[in-house]
Design an enzyme around this catalytic site. Structure first.
Site, PDB file in Angstrom:
ATOM      1  N   GLU A 350       0.814  -1.215   0.000  1.00  0.00           N
ATOM      2  CA  GLU A 350       0.000   0.000   0.000  1.00  0.00           C
ATOM      3  C   GLU A 350       0.854   1.274   0.000  1.00  0.00           C
ATOM      4  OE1 GLU A 350      -2.235  -1.067   3.391  1.00  0.00           O
ATOM      5  OE2 GLU A 350      -3.612  -2.351   2.278  1.00  0.00           O
ATOM      6  N   ASP A 374      -0.520  -5.614   9.267  1.00  0.00           N
ATOM      7  CA  ASP A 374      -1.482  -4.756   9.940  1.00  0.00           C
ATOM      8  C   ASP A 374      -1.430  -5.053  11.435  1.00  0.00           C
ATOM      9  OD1 ASP A 374      -2.347  -3.923   7.473  1.00  0.00           O
ATOM     10  OD2 ASP A 374      -4.356  -4.785   7.633  1.00  0.00           O
ATOM     11  N   HIS A 540      -0.160  -0.085  10.603  1.00  0.00           N
ATOM     12  CA  HIS A 540       0.827  -1.073  10.169  1.00  0.00           C
ATOM     13  C   HIS A 540       2.003  -1.134  11.142  1.00  0.00           C
ATOM     14  CE1 HIS A 540      -0.585  -0.354   5.751  1.00  0.00           C
ATOM     15  NE2 HIS A 540      -1.257  -1.342   6.305  1.00  0.00           N
TER      16      HIS A 540
END
Length: 604
Positions: A350, A374, A540
């Site tokens: 991401e 995550d 994260h």
């Protein structure tokens, strides 16, 4: 795995720059006529013992050994100090350690270079005042705004003892590993492939941070470049054929989470496999280039972007139409692929550049692959019991944190490698063929949940083995404050299989899971696992093998990044001597004040 022996790519050169060397500076009392002459042999032998120790015990991320550089003569004054400076420039020295058993003229012999980390070992002996020089030169460094790490052994040694005491060894290694990380990052690139993913703050790539704090530049490539290279076949097609065959032989598919009416057929899945393998090859080429592309008529593409770190946006503009980046991120972040064992390519999911920086820190400090995850859910002991009927025990007795991402974690994260019979993540050159096989056997590649990823793809599914000491970290940028680093040492945990299954299926069961418990101190953010989760600054984290929070802290001080949260014992922390001038009681506050005072390492 096939029976063919894996290639091991030790010493691979990926970047324009060579790896930095360590400069050893033997300083001496410059008075001839009996003083200097009496100290020459002792000083040289001490300096050489440090060089030999470093070259024997420190490895570069590509598996090569660190090289040390010594000047041709001891440094007794400013001319010899400058001679050493010039030699170090020519040799590519990226950090320096000054070594002496005696009194020297501090501000005349010190290392005055502006942006390389520095340490001084003042020999603890009674015959000559090495400790006095250490104190004097430390004061000179502080007064001139050039922070230095003081190294001083606890026990007195005899003047003819050239061994390095254990406590001195630990500080030298801590300094060298951290300083090498600083120097290796310098002048490299962060490659942003795409832009901001789903509004995630870390993927708002801040070039000022990279330039001022890390000495890096930011390069930008639109995700459409991957499509162009696929469609125009701008990749090594021979490597692709080898790669897709390796994937077919070694990457076992797992469950398809989609309802039967939405599942794609075998033909489509095979096409997706080919697509994501090409994505991996192309992204690697974007990062570091590929000489074979020049022979194909693409000299510009052959160069790459000199990127030591990259991020891929993916969601959503890409993943709503094309296969996701999970396999690409998994295989590049791992310590092996179809070419054999090699240094991981650090790639952030991401495009979370700040989490990518933590992955890069962890990789450079330990030479190991990193797990992107995550920080998904805190499961209290009560909640686990309510949902599963199992009362947590052992490491899990105070609850666990579920670290799970969208299927892009390095295969090393399975924990199938071992050190002394215990699960571990090792530098690539220490991994065995059997361990590679176990990593792959333990992993399943599940077709993407089409609700999340409309373009399909393959996500990595595994459960990390329990009992591994790990450190999770996260870098955040706070307006008005700047970057701050969070660190939590702890352990991976294995839950009973039925308990894991129940908890895992409450989220996406086709993604990789690491169950984590932090080391609790009873204070601040580490009163409980819940308080760690509550104080975590972003969605994260990066997971690094080993309790290496002390290395992260040492590295952070070199870069002038304050640490706002950690559970590292005070006696393990090694910061520059100047930090004590900002307070010796409130060490966390002193760190913030010192970092603010000295400012980013590379800010002009």
């Amino acid at each position: 795995m096939s029976n063919e022996r894996l290639n091991v790519f030790i010493g691979e050169k990926r970047f324009v720059e060579d790896y930095p060397k360590v400069g050893i500076r033997p300083t001496i009392d410059g008075r001839y006529g009996g003083v200097r002459e009496s100290l020459e042999e002792q000083t040289w032998r001490l300096a050489k013992s440090v060089a030999e120790f470093i070259e024997k015990n420190v490895y570069l991320p590509n598996g090569g050994k660190v090289k040390c550089v010594l000047p041709p003569r001891c440094i007794g004054g400013v001319v010899e100090a400058r001679m050493a400076d010039e030699l170090f420039k020519k040799e590519g020295v990226g950090l320096s350690i000054t070594v002496t058993p005696c009194w020297c003229y501090g501000s005349e012999t010190m290392d005055m270079t502006l942006d390389i980390p520095k340490a001084v070992w003042g020999f603890n002996g009674t015959e000559r005042p090495g400790a006095v020089y250490l104190a004097a030169v430390s004061a000179a460094h502080n007064q001139k705004g050039l922070p230095v790490f003081k190294i001083y052994g606890k026990d007195v040694q005899d003047k003819d003892d050239f061994s390095i005491p254990q406590d001195v060894q630990e500080k030298i290694l801590k300094f060298v590993k951290s300083a090498l990380a600083v120097s290796i990052m310098k002048n490299k690139s962060y490659l942003s492939i795409g832009n901001v993913s789903m509004g995630i703050a870390g993927s708002i790539v801040d070039p000022d941070f990279f330039e001022d704090y890390l000495g890096m530049r930011v390069e930008y490539v639109d995700m459409s470049e991957i499509i162009r290279r696929i469609e125009e076949k701008i990749y090594d097609q021979e490597e692709f054929e080898r790669a897709i065959q390796w994937v077919r032989n070694n990457c076992k598919e797992g469950e398809d989470p989609n309802p039967p009416e939405k599942r794609v057929d075998r033909k489509k899945k095979d096409e997706v496999w080919e697509f994501v393998v090409k994505m991996a090859i192309i992204t690697r080429d974007l990062m570091i280039g590929n000489k074979k592309l020049e022979a194909l008529g693409y000299p510009e593409e052959a160069l790459g972007h000199n990127a030591i770190l990259a991020g891929f946006q993916g969601q959503r503009q890409w993943t709503d139409h094309f296969p996701n980046g999970d396999f690409m991120e998994t295989i590049l972040n791992s310590s092996f692929d179809w070419n054999g064992l090699r240094q991981p390519y650090i790639l952030a999911t991401e495009n979370d550049s700040l989490n990518g920086v933590c992955m890069l820190f962890g990789h450079l400090l330990t030479n190991t692959a990193q797990i992107f995850a995550d920080v998904r859910t805190y499961w209290s002991e009560g909640a686990i019991y309510r949902v599963t009927g199992w009362k947590p025990e052992g490491l899990a007795q105070n609850g666990v944190i579920h670290l799970i991402n969208s299927g892009s974690a390095a295969l090393d994260g399975t924990g199938q490698q071992e050190i002394d019979g215990k699960p571990a993540i090792k530098p690539f050159w220490e991994i065995t063929e059997e361990e590679v096989r176990k990593c792959l056997e333990t992993t399943r590649f599940c077709y993407a949940n089409l609700g999340y990823f409309r373009g399909g793809g393959f996500s990595t599914k595994f459960v990390t083995r329990g009992g591994m000491p790990v450190t999770i970290s996260r870098l955040n940028i706070v307006k008005g404050l700047g970057p701050v680093l969070q660190i939590a040492e702890g352990w991976t945990v294995e839950l009973p299989p039925n308990v894991h299954e129940i908890l895992d299926r409450r989220t996406d069961p086709t993604w990789p899971t690491t169950w984590f418990v932090p080391k609790l101190t009873g204070k601040g953010a580490f009163k409980s696992a819940y308080s760690v989760m509550e104080n975590w600054g972003a969605n994260h984290c990066a997971i690094t093998y080993g309790h290496v929070g002390d290395l992260f802290i040492t590295l952070a001080t070199m870069l002038r990044i304050p640490v706002c949260m950690h559970n590292v014992e005070e006696e393990r922390i090694f910061r520059p001597s100047a930090w004590s001038a900002f307070g010796t009681e409130d060490l966390e506050g002193a760190d913030f004040r010192a970092c603010k005072n000295f400012g980013p390492l590379y800010k002009k």
